[in-house]
Scaffold this active site. Sequence first.
Site, short mmCIF file in Angstrom:
data_model
loop_
_atom_site.label_atom_id
_atom_site.label_comp_id
_atom_site.label_asym_id
_atom_site.label_seq_id
_atom_site.Cartn_x
_atom_site.Cartn_y
_atom_site.Cartn_z
N SER A 134 0.23 3.84 -2.37
CA SER A 134 -0.25 3.21 -1.32
C SER A 134 -0.36 1.48 -1.59
O SER A 134 -0.54 0.50 -0.80
CB SER A 134 -1.74 3.47 -0.70
OG SER A 134 -2.48 3.78 -1.82
N LYS A 172 -1.53 -2.35 3.26
CA LYS A 172 -2.66 -3.21 4.14
C LYS A 172 -2.18 -4.25 4.76
O LYS A 172 -2.56 -4.66 5.86
CB LYS A 172 -3.78 -3.49 3.09
CG LYS A 172 -4.74 -2.41 2.49
CD LYS A 172 -5.58 -1.83 3.60
CE LYS A 172 -6.61 -0.96 3.11
NZ LYS A 172 -7.53 -0.59 3.99
#
Lengths: 326, 326
Positions: free
Chosen positions: B306, B50
Site C-alpha cells: 500500500s 492515498k
Amino acid sequence: MDIDRIRAAKARLDGHARVTPLLSSPFLDEIAGRRVLVKPECLQVTGSFKFRGAWSALSALEPAARSKGVIAFSSGNHAQGVAHAARLHEVPSVIVMPADAPKLKIDNTRALGAEVVLYDRATEDRDAIGAELAEERGLTLVKPFDEPEVIAGQGACGLEIAEQARALGIEEADLLVCCGGGGFTSGIALACEADAPGLRVRPVEPEGFDDVTRSLEAGTPQRNAALSGGLCDAIVTPEPGKLTFPIMQRLCGPGVVVSEAEALAAMREAFLRLKLVAEPGGAVALAAALYHSDQIAGDAVIVTISGGNVDPEIFAQALAARSSAG
Amino acid sequence: MDIDRIRAAKARLDGHARVTPLLSSPFLDEIAGRRVLVKPECLQVTGSFKFRGAWSALSALEPAARSKGVIAFSSGNHAQGVAHAARLHEVPSVIVMPADAPKLKIDNTRALGAEVVLYDRATEDRDAIGAELAEERGLTLVKPFDEPEVIAGQGACGLEIAEQARALGIEEADLLVCCGGGGFTSGIALACEADAPGLRVRPVEPEGFDDVTRSLEAGTPQRNAALSGGLCDAIVTPEPGKLTFPIMQRLCGPGVVVSEAEALAAMREAFLRLKLVAEPGGAVALAAALYHSDQIAGDAVIVTISGGNVDPEIFAQALAARSSAG
C-alpha cells in the site's frame, strides 16, 4: 545492426519482458534543477535490463542449438537474465561468474536453475574459460554485450523510452545510460536514432572505470587501469565492445563520470523519492542527473536505472549516505 | 457507494495517478507455495495509494469550495496525497499530523506545500482539531477513509487489479489488502464485486491493531486497546470506519493478522525480489501471503503493497531481518 533487428527483438520480448514505466518525483526535479524522468529497469524480470538481451538472444537461436544449452560469463545481472531465459525455454545454462560477484547475484543465478562456475577476475580470463566449456558441451555462448541479438534486446528498452518520452511531450533531452560494455547504451542509441532523434544518448560511468567516456574523447578504444573492484560491479568492464564502440562513437556522448559517493547518494534518493531499489552501478545515471546538472542540457533529462540486484549490506550503506553528494 | 462513483473517480484520476503494474517473482512464489501477484502502490504518486483517494476527493469538490483550500488529518500517507493533490489544483492545504509520525512523512508533507499542524496522538482528538481549523478558515475537510469520494478513488485501484488479474487468467483468488480504517479495502472490494467477483478481498492487519479482523468476526465494530505505537503507523486506526465497515462486512474477510517481524521480513523480500521499497504497514499483505499461506486458498494470491514511505533507519532494520519469519 539495424533498427529492424531491434523491432524484431521487441516483438519476441512481448509478453515475457515487462514494459517498465517512466517515473518522476517533484523532489528529484528540484535537486536536478530540471524535470527528471526515470526508466526503472530494476523492475524488469530478474531485476535488471539484462533479461531483455538474454531473452532476445535465446529466442533468436535455432531450436536445435538452443536445446543443447547456453553459456554466459557475467558479474551477475547478465547471468540472471540468461539463467532465467534458459529456464523459461527449458534448456540448460552454465554461468561463469567472478568469485567476487555480490553473493545475492551468485545465489540468485543458482536458484534460477543455472550451473555456476566461479573464476578469479584478476588472474583468469573469463572468455577463455567460457569458450572451453562451450566447446566441451556444445553450448552456445551468449556474450554479455558484444552480440547483435543482445544489443537488439537492450535496444527494445530504447524503443519504449522513445514512445514514453513522446507521450510526455519530450522531444529533445539528454538520455543518460548506465554504461559497462556498451550493449545497453548502443542498443538504446540505435532505437532513439530511429524513433526519437532528439534524445542525445550519453553513457555514464563510475570513476576509475570510465573507459567508454575516455574512448569517445580519444576516438579510439581505451582500457581501464583496474579490471575489478569498486561498488559498481554491474558496469565494470575492461574496455568498450568491438561491436558497441563504433555505434556509440557514431551516436553517443559525451560521457559523464560520477563518484561512488554520488552513486550511493542517488540510491538513497531513488529509495526516498521513487521507492525503488537501485544497485550502485544502476544508480550512476541518476547520480549524473542529480549531481552533475551543469554537464547536462535542456529542460528535461531521462535516466535509466539499469538494475537493482544489490546486497542488503551495500544498500544499508547507501541509506546512511549523505543526502546531497557531489 | 456504488460502482459508478468508482468508475467516475477512475476517469478523473486518468493522467494524474499512475497505473501501477502487477509484479511477480519466482522466488516469492516458492516461499508462498502458490503464485503471488503484487500490486505495488508504493510506486503511486507520493509513494502510496492515498493519492488516488485524495485526488478523487479534491477533483469532486465544487471549484468555489476547493479554492478556499482543504484540510486533512493523517499519520502521513493521506497527508502527502492531499498536499500533492492540493498543489496540483493550486489550492492551499492544512495537514493535521500526529507528532510521532515518521519524520520523512512530515518533511515530505511540508515540502509538498502543505501547512503542517502537529498534535499528540495519545492526548488530543484529531477530529476536533481538524473540525475547528476547517470552521475557522473555511477549509473543506478531506477525511482519510470515511468519505465516499475517497473510497471511490481507492476503489480505482481495485478496477485496475480486476483488469490485470483477468489478463493473467486469474478468475478466483484471495486478494489481500493492507487495512487501516478500511477505505482501501472497501473501495477495492466494491470494484471487485462489479468487475472480478471471483476475487475474495481480505483485510490484513498488524498484531495489536486488528480491529477490522475482530470486527468482522464479532459482527459489530471493535476498538483497538492501543491508539498508537508499533512500526505499522500507516494502518493504525482506533476502529473501522462508519462507512467502510458495512461494506467490508458485506464483501470482505476473514481478516489475517501478521506480526511486526513478519512485516519486516516481507519488506526484505520486496527489496530482494521485486526491488521495491515497502513501508511496514504496506508490507503486511505480502507478509500474510508469504508466512500465513495455510490461511489462504487457491493457486494464486494477489497482494497490495500500500505504500513505501519509510524512514531509512526502519528500512535498515528490515534489511537486517531474518529472511524467513513466521
